[in-house]
Design a protein around this motif. Structure first.
Motif: not given
Length: 250
Positions: A2-3, A5-6, A20, A24, A27-28, A30, A32
């Motif tokens: 799953s991606p 959380a960054c 940012e 975005q 693909d690995q 997202t 947060a």
């Protein structure tokens, strides 16, 4: 997988927006959360919010990126430092950060750092449930013990003994206060008023709505600015009279 959380923390808006966009595009990852300073970010982490990877600037006001790394609650996320100076690299890797990027960061170099993060999570053992968030200021004991010049304060979920003769000043930071010494900064939950009410030391005096100073460490005053070591603290008009009286009483 799953991606991840960054969380991004950088006080420069342009740099923050650039990171940012890179997050975005990947693909690995997202996004947060994104913060302009470490104080807001620390509140986010202490509230138990998730993060797998943190993109962190080093030179920021109040709390530096290197200081924030030490304050992050366990289990700590993977940290990638992003800075304009290569000179912090030794200190950074002593803190076991995963990578160190020098601005401006190209997207290819960014992807290389993220690949190290994804590899770390692929090979990591099963995650352990996170500890509950650090107690808020309302949960802190009202009878913090003090002996001589030492006082126990709650910082990062632990009681820490601090020699208050080493404290230059105390600064209000949102829902935290910062105890500043010559060599260190300690973040304590609570308001400046709550700390002021519990300080057992008479030589600490409020000089501004955001500052309490150690009168024993005041070296000079000019244009309503106090010099304490390498730091300067303002004295606002409502507090000038009490400050002057307490200074003369020493």
């Amino acid at each position: 997988m799953s991606p991840l959380a960054c969380v991004i923390i950088d006080d420069n808006e342009i740099n923050r927006l650039t990171l940012e966009r890179s997050v975005q595009r990947h693909d690995q990852l997202t996004l947060a959360a994104s913060f302009p300073d470490a104080v807001e970010a620390l509140a986010y982490f202490n509230a138990g919010n998730p993060a797998d990877v943190v993109l962190l600037d080093i030179e920021m006001p109040h709390i530096s990126g290197l200081e924030l790394v030490q304050l992050l609650p366990e289990p700590k996320p993977a940290v990638i430092l992003v800075t304009t100076h290569a000179s912090f690299a030794v200190d950074a890797f002593e803190l076991r950060v995963l990578d160190y990027l020098v601005k401006p960061v190209g997207y290819a170099r960014f992807c290389q750092a993220i690949a190290r993060v994804t590899e770390k999570y692929r090979t990591a053992p099963a995650p352990v449930a996170p500890e509950p968030p650090a107690p808020s200021s309302s949960d802190m004991p009202s009878d913090i013990s003090a002996t001589g010049t030492d006082m126990f304060v709650k910082t990062n979920g632990k009681l820490l003994r601090i020699n208050f003769e080493d404290v230059l000043y105390i600064e209000a930071l949102s829902t935290y206060v910062l105890l500043v010494t010559d060599k260190q900064k300690h973040i304590v939950g609570g308001t400046l008023k709550s700390i002021e009410e519990r300080l057992p030391f008479r030589h600490f005096v409020r000089v501004h709505r955001s500052y309490i100073v150690n009168l024993h460490r005041v070296e000079a005053m000019a244009d309503n600015m106090l010099k304490l070591g390498q730091h300067e603290v303002p004295v606002s008009r409502p507090y000038q009279e009490e400050f002057t009286q307490r200074l003369r009483a020493l």
